[in-house]
Enzyme design. Structure first.
Site, PDB file in Angstrom:
ATOM      1  N   LYS A   1      -3.087  11.203 -31.626  1.00 24.69           N
ATOM      2  CA  LYS A   1      -3.095  12.415 -30.814  1.00 24.69           C
ATOM      3  C   LYS A   1      -1.737  13.114 -30.849  1.00 24.69           C
ATOM      4  CE  LYS A   1      -6.894  11.049 -27.834  1.00 24.69           C
ATOM      5  NZ  LYS A   1      -7.264  10.253 -26.658  1.00 24.69           N
TER       6      LYS A   1
ATOM      7  N   LYS B   1     -15.510  15.192 -40.766  1.00 26.81           N
ATOM      8  CA  LYS B   1     -16.183  14.578 -39.612  1.00 26.81           C
ATOM      9  C   LYS B   1     -16.500  15.641 -38.561  1.00 26.81           C
ATOM     10  CE  LYS B   1     -15.376  11.734 -35.625  1.00 26.81           C
ATOM     11  NZ  LYS B   1     -14.593  10.856 -34.801  1.00 26.81           N
TER      12      LYS B   1
ATOM     13  N   LYS C   1     -15.126  18.295 -32.281  1.00 27.81           N
ATOM     14  CA  LYS C   1     -14.771  19.479 -31.524  1.00 27.81           C
ATOM     15  C   LYS C   1     -13.423  20.031 -31.995  1.00 27.81           C
ATOM     16  CE  LYS C   1     -13.276  18.496 -27.639  1.00 27.81           C
ATOM     17  NZ  LYS C   1     -11.881  18.927 -27.672  1.00 27.81           N
TER      18      LYS C   1
HETATM   19  P1  AMP Z   1     -15.226  12.112 -29.268  1.00 30.57           P
HETATM   20  O1  AMP Z   1     -15.556  13.261 -28.392  1.00 30.57           O
HETATM   21  O2  AMP Z   1     -14.825  12.492 -30.659  1.00 30.57           O
HETATM   22  O3  AMP Z   1     -14.281  11.124 -28.628  1.00 30.57           O
HETATM   23  O4  AMP Z   1     -16.593  11.305 -29.452  1.00 30.57           O
HETATM   24  C1  AMP Z   1     -17.357  10.773 -28.393  1.00 30.57           C
HETATM   25  C2  AMP Z   1     -18.315   9.760 -28.964  1.00 30.57           C
HETATM   26  O5  AMP Z   1     -19.178  10.344 -29.959  1.00 30.57           O
HETATM   27  C3  AMP Z   1     -17.584   8.593 -29.634  1.00 30.57           C
HETATM   28  O6  AMP Z   1     -18.159   7.399 -29.166  1.00 30.57           O
HETATM   29  C4  AMP Z   1     -17.837   8.736 -31.114  1.00 30.57           C
HETATM   30  O7  AMP Z   1     -18.127   7.476 -31.678  1.00 30.57           O
HETATM   31  C5  AMP Z   1     -19.062   9.649 -31.207  1.00 30.57           C
HETATM   32  N1  AMP Z   1     -18.849  10.651 -32.286  1.00 30.57           N
HETATM   33  C6  AMP Z   1     -18.037  11.722 -32.237  1.00 30.57           C
HETATM   34  N2  AMP Z   1     -18.090  12.437 -33.385  1.00 30.57           N
HETATM   35  C7  AMP Z   1     -18.971  11.783 -34.192  1.00 30.57           C
HETATM   36  C8  AMP Z   1     -19.468  12.022 -35.519  1.00 30.57           C
HETATM   37  N3  AMP Z   1     -19.085  13.079 -36.244  1.00 30.57           N
HETATM   38  N4  AMP Z   1     -20.356  11.140 -36.018  1.00 30.57           N
HETATM   39  C9  AMP Z   1     -20.751  10.063 -35.297  1.00 30.57           C
HETATM   40  N5  AMP Z   1     -20.324   9.803 -34.053  1.00 30.57           N
HETATM   41  C10 AMP Z   1     -19.447  10.637 -33.497  1.00 30.57           C
END
Ligand code: AMP
Ligand code: TRP
Length: 323
Positions: free
Chosen positions: A113, A193, A196
């Site tokens: 981060k 990937k 957001k």
């Molecule tokens: P984040 O908001 O990126 O912290 O993601 C929240 C949850 O969604 C986490 O548990 C990630 O494992 C899952 N996640 C986020 N982006 C992806 C993605 N592109 N593909 C699969 N899982 C995702």
């Protein structure tokens, strides 16, 4: 362990996207019947990055509504907002007094981060201690998380061991991570990937017109319409595999290899498959949106239940440390 306590949290840092649904929400929903599941919206964690009250409230509401619409069942699990259980912040402080600095300095997520340009607040640094308190305050056995969170569970275990050793007893239960390895990382519009922070997300419950526009903007290569298209690394196919029946996927793959079909046509089919996949959930979601008080009541009821568990553990901890 007949009914393990399962615990997981999701940060309300945005409106849930396809990656969140397939990567976190669906696996959590699938697990809700296999134990005593506690799922919460980690709004205190989100404060480390979201600095706008209206945005935070909107995101919390969106996560709550979307999670319920997608099949989270409050009669099977305890669903609540992290900040509705203030006991967790007290435990965070107590744990922080014996968390070695070095343990936090080694955390990848903090380093990542900072590398991405977030300013290094104390909260961002001590984020894993709050996460440890989240887990330990509910006597959790199992913590389902993505690979990126594995280190935080190790930190949680280290903190629990340190606490138990320092105060001489088995006060805190050591949790086990359940790493979702069979869940594919979904690519976003630009092939990276879906995230957001890359602004490449697809929000399944967006208005259909907007959803279609997003899907039509998926980046593709410049293979001419009549020629065969590469299957490997195709964003359209990766997303289509998540939402379409296997026979339809096989058919699209065949047409990729054969040539003669343009990317526009494939995107249109992906759009239709996304709409179809989420249709029942979209309908349920509309009902939930019309019943905000009902959603709030679910979260409050979950919080009351969670608080009771939290108070028990916190009492044990306060007693152990001499408060
Ligand atoms: P984040 O908001 O990126 O912290 O993601 C929240 C949850 O969604 C986490 O548990 C990630 O494992 C899952 N996640 C986020 N982006 C992806 C993605 N592109 N593909 C699969 N899982 C995702
Ligand atoms: N840090 C997790 C994430 O970003 C969210 C989270 C907060 C969490 N507290 C937790 C996950 C406790 C599991 C258990 O995805």
């Amino acid at each position: 362990m007949s009914r393990p306590r399962i615990l997981s949290g999701i940060q309300p840092t945005g409106i849930p996207h396809l990656g969140n649904y397939f990567g976190m929400m669906r696996p959590a929903i699938e697990m809700q019947a296999s134990g005593d599941a506690y799922y919460f919206i980690a709004d205190l964690h989100a404060l480390t990055t979201v600095r706008d009250a209206a945005v935070l409230r909107r995101n919390v509401q969106a996560v709550a509504v979307d999670f319920l619409a997608c099949g989270l069942d409050p009669s099977q699990c305890t669903f609540f907002r992290q900040s509705d259980v203030p006991e967790v912040t007290e435990l965070t402080w107590i744990l922080s007094t014996l968390t070695p600095m070095g343990l936090l300095e080694r955390c990848h997520s903090f380093k990542d981060k900072i590398a991405r340009g977030l300013s290094a607040s104390h909260g961002l640094f001590s984020y894993p201690v709050l996460m440890a308190a989240d887990i330990l305050i509910y006597d959790s056995h199992l913590v389902p998380v993505g690979q990126d969170q594995k280190q935080h569970i190790e930190v949680t275990r280290d903190i629990a061991v340190k606490f138990n050793e320092t105060y001489g007893g088995n006060f805190l239960r050591l949790p086990e991570p359940v790493i979702r390895e069979n869940v594919a990382t979904l690519p976003g519009l630009d092939g990276r990937k879906m995230s957001k922070s890359y602004n490449n997300t697809i929000e399944p419950f967006a208005e259909e017109k907007i959803l279609r526009k997003r899907i039509m903007s998926i980046t593709t290569d410049s293979t001419p319409l009549e020629e065969p298209k590469p299957i490997e690394g195709s964003t359209i196919l990766a997303l289509y595999r998540a939402v379409a029946p296997p026979a339809d996927v096989a058919e699209m793959e065949r047409q990729f290899c054969e040539g003669g079909t343009g990317y526009g046509e494939f995107k249109q089919r992906l759009f239709e498959a996304v709409v179809k996949f989420f249709r029942p959930m979209r309908e349920r979601r509309a009902e939930l949106i019309a019943d905000r008080e009902g959603v709030e009541a679910i979260l409050k009821k979950g919080a009351a239940q969670a608080r009771e568990t939290a108070r028990g553990v916190l009492m044990r901890v306060r007693d152990a440390v001499g408060l």
